[in-house]
Scaffold this motif. Structure first.
Motif: not given
Length: 234
Positions: A57, A59, A77, A79-80, A82, A102-103, A121-122
């Motif tokens: 996991r 990034a 995933h 979420a991991r 950017t 995730g970003g 959205h982050h």
């Protein structure tokens, strides 16, 4: 099945840490600790690396539509991830938006108009040499948009000698945003760029990572700013 047989099966099933790229990535994470590290999605073209990154996991930084598709296809995933929007175009940004990354790293306010309104959205803003002008315009748009949450800034460093100034300037911009919008940013991403070999060489050097960490500490103390999560983008 005996313990020794089970262990041998596990070794055969897992990517070997003798893999040169995996060893390099492990060395980079060790050198940069306690900061987090994100790795370029281009490394996922190697199946062993992709599996290693997915199972642990780690990034991943995505910069093109092809890299986005590749990361999704190997099971990273969202979420991991950017997502750096500058090379994606409107269609690519919408695809990243729909994937639930995730970003999202944005540079211009017009990029915000392409985001899907039914997602939250982050967002991180990329800091350039004319940081105040760019960030003021983009921050207005991000903070004024219901579907976006401004969480941090991203700056790039080159040689070790420039890292302190870049980090200090970026923390000063984060403080400016706090005072102007009453918003405390919690994430600082430092792109290592050409400085990467100084951290991830065969003889692991911690000097640049330590310099960045100390620069964050000094700037936060001077500005009385809460220390953000620091992520080093390899």
């Amino acid at each position: 099945m005996t313990l020794s047989t089970s262990f041998r099966s596990w070794v055969r099933a897992c990517p070997s840490v003798e893999h040169p790229e995996i060893r390099r990535m492990i060395g980079c994470r060790d050198a940069c600790a306690p900061a987090e590290v994100s790795f370029p999605a281009g490394a996922l073209r190697d199946a062993l690396v992709a599996r290693w990154v997915r199972e642990r996991r780690w990034a991943v930084d995505v910069r093109t539509v092809a890299e986005l598709h590749s990361a999704i296809s190997v099971g990273i995933h969202p979420a991991r991830m950017t997502i750096h929007a500058d090379q994606l175009g409107a269609g690519g940004i919408r695809r990243a938006s729909a994937a639930g990354a995730g970003g999202l790293v944005l540079s211009r306010r017009e990029q915000i108009a392409t985001l899907r309104a039914n997602h939250t959205h982050h967002v991180l803003l990329r800091v350039t040499d004319d940081a105040t002008r760019v960030c003021a315009s983009a921050a207005d748009a991000v903070i004024g948009c219901r579907s976006t949450v401004l969480v941090g800034l991203l700056c790039e460093v080159g040689a070790a000698g420039s890292s302190s100034a870049a980090v200090g300037d970026t923390l000063a911009e984060m403080d400016h945003i706090r005072r102007r919008y009453d918003v405390v940013l919690t994430r600082l991403v430092v792109g290592l760029g050409d400085a990467l070999p100084a951290v991830c060489s065969s003889v692991v050097r911690r000097d640049l990572a330590e310099e960045i960490g100390e620069s964050v500490d000094d700037a936060c103390a001077a500005l009385r700013f809460p220390r953000p999560v620091v992520v080093l983008a390899a």
